[in-house]
Design a protein around this motif. Structure first.
Motif, PDB file in Angstrom:
ATOM      1  N   PHE A   1      43.952 -17.748 -13.825  1.00 36.94           N
ATOM      2  CA  PHE A   1      43.931 -16.274 -13.876  1.00 36.94           C
ATOM      3  C   PHE A   1      43.775 -15.785 -15.318  1.00 36.94           C
ATOM      4  O   PHE A   1      43.030 -14.831 -15.589  1.00 36.94           O
ATOM      5  N   GLU A   2      44.452 -16.429 -16.253  1.00 39.21           N
ATOM      6  CA  GLU A   2      44.317 -16.033 -17.667  1.00 39.21           C
ATOM      7  C   GLU A   2      42.896 -16.262 -18.162  1.00 39.21           C
ATOM      8  O   GLU A   2      42.327 -15.448 -18.882  1.00 39.21           O
ATOM      9  N   ALA A   3      42.318 -17.388 -17.768  1.00 35.86           N
ATOM     10  CA  ALA A   3      40.946 -17.706 -18.182  1.00 35.86           C
ATOM     11  C   ALA A   3      39.967 -16.680 -17.615  1.00 35.86           C
ATOM     12  O   ALA A   3      38.982 -16.310 -18.258  1.00 35.86           O
ATOM     13  N   ARG A   4      40.247 -16.214 -16.408  1.00 36.61           N
ATOM     14  CA  ARG A   4      39.362 -15.244 -15.756  1.00 36.61           C
ATOM     15  C   ARG A   4      39.268 -13.932 -16.544  1.00 36.61           C
ATOM     16  O   ARG A   4      38.244 -13.256 -16.518  1.00 36.61           O
ATOM     17  N   ASP A   5      40.324 -13.605 -17.269  1.00 37.76           N
ATOM     18  CA  ASP A   5      40.300 -12.379 -18.083  1.00 37.76           C
ATOM     19  C   ASP A   5      39.196 -12.429 -19.139  1.00 37.76           C
ATOM     20  O   ASP A   5      38.788 -11.398 -19.662  1.00 37.76           O
ATOM     21  N   LYS A   6      38.736 -13.626 -19.470  1.00 39.01           N
ATOM     22  CA  LYS A   6      37.702 -13.783 -20.504  1.00 39.01           C
ATOM     23  C   LYS A   6      36.297 -13.880 -19.916  1.00 39.01           C
ATOM     24  O   LYS A   6      35.323 -14.044 -20.654  1.00 39.01           O
TER      25      LYS A   6
ATOM     26  N   GLY B   1      37.778 -17.767 -13.045  1.00 36.83           N
ATOM     27  CA  GLY B   1      38.529 -18.545 -14.039  1.00 36.83           C
ATOM     28  C   GLY B   1      38.853 -19.907 -13.463  1.00 36.83           C
ATOM     29  O   GLY B   1      39.085 -20.048 -12.256  1.00 36.83           O
ATOM     30  N   ALA B   2      38.850 -20.929 -14.327  1.00 38.54           N
ATOM     31  CA  ALA B   2      39.178 -22.285 -13.893  1.00 38.54           C
ATOM     32  C   ALA B   2      40.151 -22.893 -14.892  1.00 38.54           C
ATOM     33  O   ALA B   2      40.083 -22.607 -16.095  1.00 38.54           O
ATOM     34  N   ALA B   3      41.049 -23.726 -14.394  1.00 42.83           N
ATOM     35  CA  ALA B   3      41.974 -24.464 -15.263  1.00 42.83           C
ATOM     36  C   ALA B   3      41.978 -25.909 -14.789  1.00 42.83           C
ATOM     37  O   ALA B   3      42.343 -26.200 -13.648  1.00 42.83           O
ATOM     38  N   LEU B   4      41.530 -26.777 -15.680  1.00 45.09           N
ATOM     39  CA  LEU B   4      41.332 -28.195 -15.371  1.00 45.09           C
ATOM     40  C   LEU B   4      42.498 -28.978 -15.971  1.00 45.09           C
ATOM     41  O   LEU B   4      42.790 -28.853 -17.164  1.00 45.09           O
ATOM     42  N   LEU B   5      43.141 -29.762 -15.124  1.00 41.32           N
ATOM     43  CA  LEU B   5      44.276 -30.576 -15.578  1.00 41.32           C
ATOM     44  C   LEU B   5      43.797 -31.992 -15.883  1.00 41.32           C
ATOM     45  O   LEU B   5      43.228 -32.666 -15.008  1.00 41.32           O
TER      46      LEU B   5
ATOM     47  N   ALA C   1      44.251 -36.067 -17.143  1.00 43.51           N
ATOM     48  CA  ALA C   1      45.191 -37.140 -16.777  1.00 43.51           C
ATOM     49  C   ALA C   1      46.375 -37.194 -17.742  1.00 43.51           C
ATOM     50  O   ALA C   1      47.471 -37.609 -17.356  1.00 43.51           O
ATOM     51  N   ASP C   2      46.149 -36.765 -18.995  1.00 42.60           N
ATOM     52  CA  ASP C   2      47.265 -36.794 -19.953  1.00 42.60           C
ATOM     53  C   ASP C   2      48.013 -35.453 -20.031  1.00 42.60           C
ATOM     54  O   ASP C   2      48.759 -35.204 -20.980  1.00 42.60           O
ATOM     55  N   GLY C   3      47.794 -34.599 -19.043  1.00 43.04           N
ATOM     56  CA  GLY C   3      48.621 -33.397 -18.909  1.00 43.04           C
ATOM     57  C   GLY C   3      48.158 -32.164 -19.677  1.00 43.04           C
ATOM     58  O   GLY C   3      48.846 -31.152 -19.702  1.00 43.04           O
ATOM     59  N   GLN C   4      46.952 -32.228 -20.253  1.00 37.51           N
ATOM     60  CA  GLN C   4      46.420 -31.039 -20.931  1.00 37.51           C
ATOM     61  C   GLN C   4      45.797 -30.096 -19.899  1.00 37.51           C
ATOM     62  O   GLN C   4      45.266 -30.563 -18.883  1.00 37.51           O
ATOM     63  N   ILE C   5      45.797 -28.809 -20.203  1.00 37.47           N
ATOM     64  CA  ILE C   5      45.075 -27.838 -19.368  1.00 37.47           C
ATOM     65  C   ILE C   5      43.892 -27.311 -20.177  1.00 37.47           C
ATOM     66  O   ILE C   5      44.078 -26.779 -21.271  1.00 37.47           O
ATOM     67  N   ILE C   6      42.690 -27.490 -19.626  1.00 41.56           N
ATOM     68  CA  ILE C   6      41.474 -27.009 -20.292  1.00 41.56           C
ATOM     69  C   ILE C   6      40.872 -25.926 -19.397  1.00 41.56           C
ATOM     70  O   ILE C   6      40.597 -26.171 -18.215  1.00 41.56           O
ATOM     71  N   THR C   7      40.697 -24.746 -19.960  1.00 47.31           N
ATOM     72  CA  THR C   7      40.278 -23.609 -19.132  1.00 47.31           C
ATOM     73  C   THR C   7      38.800 -23.290 -19.315  1.00 47.31           C
ATOM     74  O   THR C   7      38.159 -23.719 -20.281  1.00 47.31           O
ATOM     75  N   GLY C   8      38.280 -22.500 -18.385  1.00 50.56           N
ATOM     76  CA  GLY C   8      36.898 -22.033 -18.482  1.00 50.56           C
ATOM     77  C   GLY C   8      36.729 -20.748 -17.711  1.00 50.56           C
ATOM     78  O   GLY C   8      37.497 -20.455 -16.788  1.00 50.56           O
TER      79      GLY C   8
END
Ligand code: THU
Length: 140
Positions: free
Chosen positions: A12-17, A28-32, A34-41
């Motif tokens: 949802f935060e990524a969608r604001d952009k 908006g997308a948030a990709l998790l 394997a090492d626990g990072q969140i990468i948004t788009g």
């Protein structure tokens, strides 16, 4: 451990952009990873229309271009920017194919939305659910 709800919130935060002057359909997308990072788009449109990039692919391409190729899950939210994204927004076929390149059959896909009280809600799928019999690197 990142929970599904947290991932949907990040989407949802990524969608604001989202840059969507033509469709007004913000995703908006948030990709998790394997090492626990969140990468948004977010989706990024273009006056020539076809160069438009979906939110999911923005997230994947950001990750892969930084050397990250192991993923656990993705959360996706979308809808008209004038509204709160109360309906789910399933990924397009091209984005499902990009997932197939990097992810296993059990890769989780959370389709998020807001309910009538604006609380986060989501449906949970796997890549196998959304792209059965997909063509992948192992089919070459
Ligand atoms: N869109 C996405 O970002 N992801 C999808 O999986 C479906 C479609 C975007 C592309 C375009 O900017 C807008 O939504 C309307 O198609």
């Amino acid at each position: 451990m990142v929970e599904a709800r947290e991932l949907v919130r990040a989407a949802f935060e990524a969608r604001d952009k989202a840059y969507v002057p033509y469709s007004n359909h913000g995703v908006g997308a948030a990709l998790l990873t394997a090492d626990g990072q969140i990468i948004t788009g977010c989706n990024i449109e273009n006056a020539a229309y076809t160069p438009t990039n979906c939110a999911e692919r923005t997230a994947f391409f950001k990750a892969v271009s930084e050397g990250v190729k192991d993923f656990e899950a993705i959360a996706i939210v979308g809808g008209p920017m004038s509204r709160k994204a109360t309906n789910i927004c399933p990924p397009c076929g091209v984005c499902r194919q990009v997932m197939r390149e990097f992810c296993g059959q059990d890769f989780k896909i959370y389709l998020g939305a807001r309910d009538e009280n604006e609380n986060i809600d989501y449906e949970e799928y796997t890549l196998a659910d959304l792209l059965p019999q997909g063509f992948g690197p192992d089919n070459l």
